[in-house]
Design a protein around this motif. Structure first.
Motif, PDB file in Angstrom:
ATOM      1  N   ARG A 204       0.835  -1.194   0.000  1.00  0.00           N
ATOM      2  CA  ARG A 204       0.000   0.000   0.000  1.00  0.00           C
ATOM      3  C   ARG A 204       0.876   1.252   0.000  1.00  0.00           C
ATOM      4  O   ARG A 204       1.779   1.392   0.822  1.00  0.00           O
ATOM      5  N   VAL A 205       0.608   2.137  -0.930  1.00  0.00           N
ATOM      6  CA  VAL A 205       1.373   3.377  -1.051  1.00  0.00           C
ATOM      7  C   VAL A 205       0.455   4.536  -0.704  1.00  0.00           C
ATOM      8  O   VAL A 205      -0.703   4.565  -1.114  1.00  0.00           O
ATOM      9  N   SER A 206       0.958   5.490   0.061  1.00  0.00           N
ATOM     10  CA  SER A 206       0.132   6.606   0.499  1.00  0.00           C
ATOM     11  C   SER A 206      -0.382   7.406  -0.690  1.00  0.00           C
ATOM     12  O   SER A 206       0.227   7.444  -1.757  1.00  0.00           O
ATOM     13  N   ARG A 207      -1.517   8.063  -0.468  1.00  0.00           N
ATOM     14  CA  ARG A 207      -2.145   8.854  -1.524  1.00  0.00           C
ATOM     15  C   ARG A 207      -1.219   9.969  -1.998  1.00  0.00           C
ATOM     16  O   ARG A 207      -1.109  10.249  -3.191  1.00  0.00           O
ATOM     17  N   SER A 208      -0.534  10.628  -1.070  1.00  0.00           N
ATOM     18  CA  SER A 208       0.334  11.747  -1.441  1.00  0.00           C
ATOM     19  C   SER A 208       1.482  11.287  -2.328  1.00  0.00           C
ATOM     20  O   SER A 208       1.861  11.977  -3.282  1.00  0.00           O
ATOM     21  N   LEU A 209       2.057  10.097  -2.028  1.00  0.00           N
ATOM     22  CA  LEU A 209       3.141   9.566  -2.861  1.00  0.00           C
ATOM     23  C   LEU A 209       2.640   9.254  -4.262  1.00  0.00           C
ATOM     24  O   LEU A 209       3.312   9.548  -5.259  1.00  0.00           O
ATOM     25  N   ARG A 210       1.459   8.643  -4.352  1.00  0.00           N
ATOM     26  CA  ARG A 210       0.914   8.318  -5.671  1.00  0.00           C
ATOM     27  C   ARG A 210       0.633   9.583  -6.473  1.00  0.00           C
ATOM     28  O   ARG A 210       0.915   9.653  -7.677  1.00  0.00           O
ATOM     29  N   ASP A 211       0.076  10.599  -5.816  1.00  0.00           N
ATOM     30  CA  ASP A 211      -0.206  11.852  -6.518  1.00  0.00           C
ATOM     31  C   ASP A 211       1.079  12.468  -7.073  1.00  0.00           C
ATOM     32  O   ASP A 211       1.111  12.954  -8.212  1.00  0.00           O
ATOM     33  N   THR A 212       2.138  12.444  -6.268  1.00  0.00           N
ATOM     34  CA  THR A 212       3.424  12.976  -6.715  1.00  0.00           C
ATOM     35  C   THR A 212       3.952  12.185  -7.905  1.00  0.00           C
ATOM     36  O   THR A 212       4.441  12.759  -8.889  1.00  0.00           O
ATOM     37  N   ALA A 213       3.838  10.849  -7.818  1.00  0.00           N
ATOM     38  CA  ALA A 213       4.321   9.995  -8.907  1.00  0.00           C
ATOM     39  C   ALA A 213       3.558  10.255 -10.193  1.00  0.00           C
ATOM     40  O   ALA A 213       4.150  10.351 -11.273  1.00  0.00           O
ATOM     41  N   TYR A 214       2.222  10.394 -10.100  1.00  0.00           N
ATOM     42  CA  TYR A 214       1.414  10.634 -11.303  1.00  0.00           C
ATOM     43  C   TYR A 214       1.752  11.986 -11.935  1.00  0.00           C
ATOM     44  O   TYR A 214       1.826  12.118 -13.161  1.00  0.00           O
ATOM     45  N   LYS A 215       1.951  12.987 -11.086  1.00  0.00           N
ATOM     46  CA  LYS A 215       2.327  14.309 -11.609  1.00  0.00           C
ATOM     47  C   LYS A 215       3.669  14.228 -12.337  1.00  0.00           C
ATOM     48  O   LYS A 215       3.848  14.825 -13.395  1.00  0.00           O
ATOM     49  N   ALA A 216       4.612  13.481 -11.751  1.00  0.00           N
ATOM     50  CA  ALA A 216       5.940  13.346 -12.356  1.00  0.00           C
ATOM     51  C   ALA A 216       5.858  12.606 -13.687  1.00  0.00           C
ATOM     52  O   ALA A 216       6.514  12.980 -14.665  1.00  0.00           O
ATOM     53  N   ILE A 217       5.056  11.543 -13.725  1.00  0.00           N
ATOM     54  CA  ILE A 217       4.900  10.766 -14.963  1.00  0.00           C
ATOM     55  C   ILE A 217       4.286  11.626 -16.059  1.00  0.00           C
ATOM     56  O   ILE A 217       4.743  11.630 -17.212  1.00  0.00           O
ATOM     57  N   TYR A 218       3.247  12.372 -15.706  1.00  0.00           N
ATOM     58  CA  TYR A 218       2.599  13.231 -16.695  1.00  0.00           C
ATOM     59  C   TYR A 218       3.558  14.306 -17.189  1.00  0.00           C
ATOM     60  O   TYR A 218       3.642  14.589 -18.388  1.00  0.00           O
ATOM     61  N   ALA A 219       4.295  14.913 -16.248  1.00  0.00           N
ATOM     62  CA  ALA A 219       5.246  15.958 -16.619  1.00  0.00           C
ATOM     63  C   ALA A 219       6.342  15.400 -17.523  1.00  0.00           C
ATOM     64  O   ALA A 219       6.780  16.045 -18.474  1.00  0.00           O
ATOM     65  N   LYS A 220       6.796  14.179 -17.223  1.00  0.00           N
ATOM     66  CA  LYS A 220       7.833  13.549 -18.038  1.00  0.00           C
ATOM     67  C   LYS A 220       7.337  13.308 -19.452  1.00  0.00           C
ATOM     68  O   LYS A 220       8.037  13.591 -20.428  1.00  0.00           O
ATOM     69  N   GLU A 221       6.106  12.776 -19.580  1.00  0.00           N
ATOM     70  CA  GLU A 221       5.554  12.509 -20.910  1.00  0.00           C
ATOM     71  C   GLU A 221       5.366  13.799 -21.698  1.00  0.00           C
ATOM     72  O   GLU A 221       5.678  13.864 -22.892  1.00  0.00           O
ATOM     73  N   HIS A 222       4.869  14.837 -21.017  1.00  0.00           N
ATOM     74  CA  HIS A 222       4.654  16.131 -21.682  1.00  0.00           C
ATOM     75  C   HIS A 222       5.983  16.738 -22.122  1.00  0.00           C
ATOM     76  O   HIS A 222       6.114  17.243 -23.250  1.00  0.00           O
ATOM     77  N   TYR A 223       6.992  16.679 -21.262  1.00  0.00           N
ATOM     78  CA  TYR A 223       8.306  17.246 -21.584  1.00  0.00           C
ATOM     79  C   TYR A 223       8.931  16.497 -22.764  1.00  0.00           C
ATOM     80  O   TYR A 223       9.510  17.116 -23.667  1.00  0.00           O
ATOM     81  N   THR A 224       8.798  15.178 -22.757  1.00  0.00           N
ATOM     82  CA  THR A 224       9.396  14.373 -23.821  1.00  0.00           C
ATOM     83  C   THR A 224       8.771  14.691 -25.168  1.00  0.00           C
ATOM     84  O   THR A 224       9.466  14.805 -26.183  1.00  0.00           O
ATOM     85  N   ARG A 225       7.442  14.842 -25.189  1.00  0.00           N
ATOM     86  CA  ARG A 225       6.760  15.178 -26.443  1.00  0.00           C
ATOM     87  C   ARG A 225       7.172  16.566 -26.933  1.00  0.00           C
ATOM     88  O   ARG A 225       7.343  16.789 -28.132  1.00  0.00           O
ATOM     89  N   THR A 226       7.320  17.492 -26.010  1.00  0.00           N
ATOM     90  CA  THR A 226       7.619  18.874 -26.382  1.00  0.00           C
ATOM     91  C   THR A 226       9.073  19.065 -26.793  1.00  0.00           C
ATOM     92  O   THR A 226       9.375  19.789 -27.750  1.00  0.00           O
ATOM     93  N   ASN A 227       9.989  18.412 -26.082  1.00  0.00           N
ATOM     94  CA  ASN A 227      11.422  18.642 -26.295  1.00  0.00           C
ATOM     95  C   ASN A 227      12.140  17.500 -27.007  1.00  0.00           C
ATOM     96  O   ASN A 227      13.342  17.593 -27.270  1.00  0.00           O
ATOM     97  N   LEU A 228      11.405  16.417 -27.280  1.00  0.00           N
ATOM     98  CA  LEU A 228      11.951  15.265 -28.008  1.00  0.00           C
ATOM     99  C   LEU A 228      13.144  14.642 -27.289  1.00  0.00           C
ATOM    100  O   LEU A 228      14.078  14.149 -27.903  1.00  0.00           O
ATOM    101  N   ARG A 229      13.125  14.696 -25.966  1.00  0.00           N
ATOM    102  CA  ARG A 229      14.132  14.006 -25.160  1.00  0.00           C
ATOM    103  C   ARG A 229      13.592  13.803 -23.755  1.00  0.00           C
ATOM    104  O   ARG A 229      12.661  14.487 -23.329  1.00  0.00           O
ATOM    105  N   GLU A 230      14.182  12.841 -23.049  1.00  0.00           N
ATOM    106  CA  GLU A 230      13.780  12.571 -21.675  1.00  0.00           C
ATOM    107  C   GLU A 230      14.258  13.710 -20.760  1.00  0.00           C
ATOM    108  O   GLU A 230      15.395  14.165 -20.879  1.00  0.00           O
ATOM    109  N   PRO A 231      13.410  14.183 -19.853  1.00  0.00           N
ATOM    110  CA  PRO A 231      13.854  15.222 -18.915  1.00  0.00           C
ATOM    111  C   PRO A 231      14.695  14.632 -17.794  1.00  0.00           C
ATOM    112  O   PRO A 231      14.601  13.434 -17.491  1.00  0.00           O
ATOM    113  N   THR A 232      15.513  15.448 -17.189  1.00  0.00           N
ATOM    114  CA  THR A 232      16.235  15.032 -15.994  1.00  0.00           C
ATOM    115  C   THR A 232      15.288  15.156 -14.795  1.00  0.00           C
ATOM    116  O   THR A 232      14.218  15.768 -14.894  1.00  0.00           O
TER     117      THR A 232
END
Length: 258
Positions: free
Chosen positions: A113-141
């Motif tokens: 079981r993972v806390s809600r706050s950790l999952r929310d942070t992970a989902y935000k990071a995943i979404y941000a990573k996908e958006h950055y990759t599409r926009t900049n054509l590379r993986e973000p740091t």
């Protein structure tokens, strides 16, 4: 699970928009041209699809907000991979993708079981990573993701680690430019912080012959015991680049020691 909720993840489900076929075709044409606004409109126009899918999991004990977020990730993946040349409706293609994403989440989240706050942070990071990759054509740091969502990089790393299911050390994490990054590449080796082994096989001399950046990476990895993700964040390059430079450095050292 309260499927009678009107507001899920801050979205009023009673007021979700419905797109006409003409609107869907037009928006998808714009998405293929790289229009991010069109993509957002298309996502919002298909949230009812996500809502209908998560109702299939009414027997689950999971929070409906969590399932909705996971379903939205499946929806975004479906949009990014949908081929309009195939003679199939988007909903027909998207529903299995959304279901698959939710089932993976339920499977991976079953034992730990993972806390809600950790999952929310992970989902935000995943979404941000996908958006950055599409926009900049590379993986973000990690630093770039942290700047994007305004969350400390340490919290992002912890959150992403927390939602991971147990995997083999030889499972691939992702591939960039033909270089595959494996799980074992992300694991620090604490015992290699001892310098005895360096003296025994003369690695110090081989290390000194490396280019400065490769030498620095080897020192961070095997002397300081840092993971590739931590090294990437420290020197400002992608994790795949760290992996490639590390492998090149180790190959050069091996060749010198022969």
């Amino acid at each position: 699970m309260a499927f009678t909720k009107v507001e899920i993840c801050g979205v009023n489900t009673s007021k979700l928009p419905v797109l006409t076929n003409e609107e869907k075709e037009f928006l998808f044409e714009q998405i293929q041209k790289g229009d991010e606004n069109a993509r957002e409109l298309y996502i919002k126009g298909n949230l009812r699809l996500v809502l209908s899918v998560i109702k299939r999991f009414s027997n689950s004990n999971e929070n409906v907000d969590d399932l909705f977020q996971i379903g939205c990730i499946g929806l975004m993946k479906a949009i990014d991979n949908f081929d309009t040349n195939q003679n199939v409706k988007f909903s027909t293609y998207a529903v299995p993708m959304i279901i698959g994403e939710i089932r993976r989440y339920l499977r991976d989240n079953n034992s730990i079981r993972v806390s809600r706050s950790l999952r929310d942070t992970a989902y935000k990071a995943i979404y941000a990573k996908e958006h950055y990759t599409r926009t900049n054509l590379r993986e973000p740091t990690v630093n770039e993701i942290a700047d994007e969502i305004g969350i400390p990089k340490e919290d992002i790393v912890n959150a992403l680690d927390a939602i991971q299911s147990p995997v083999s050390l030889y499972d691939p994490v992702y591939t960039e430019g033909g270089d595959t990054l494996y799980v074992m590449d992300q694991i620090s080796d604490r015992k290699n912080r001892e310098e005895n082994w360096v003296e025994v096989i003369s690695l110090r001399e081989a290390l000194e012959r490396l280019p400065e950046r490769e030498k620095h990476i080897i020192e961070l990895r095997f002397y300081d015991g840092k993971t590739q993700m931590e090294v990437a964040a420290e020197i400002g390059i992608s994790q795949a680049q760290v992996s490639r430079l590390e492998k090149n450095a180790l190959k050069s050292m091996r060749n010198y020691l022969r």
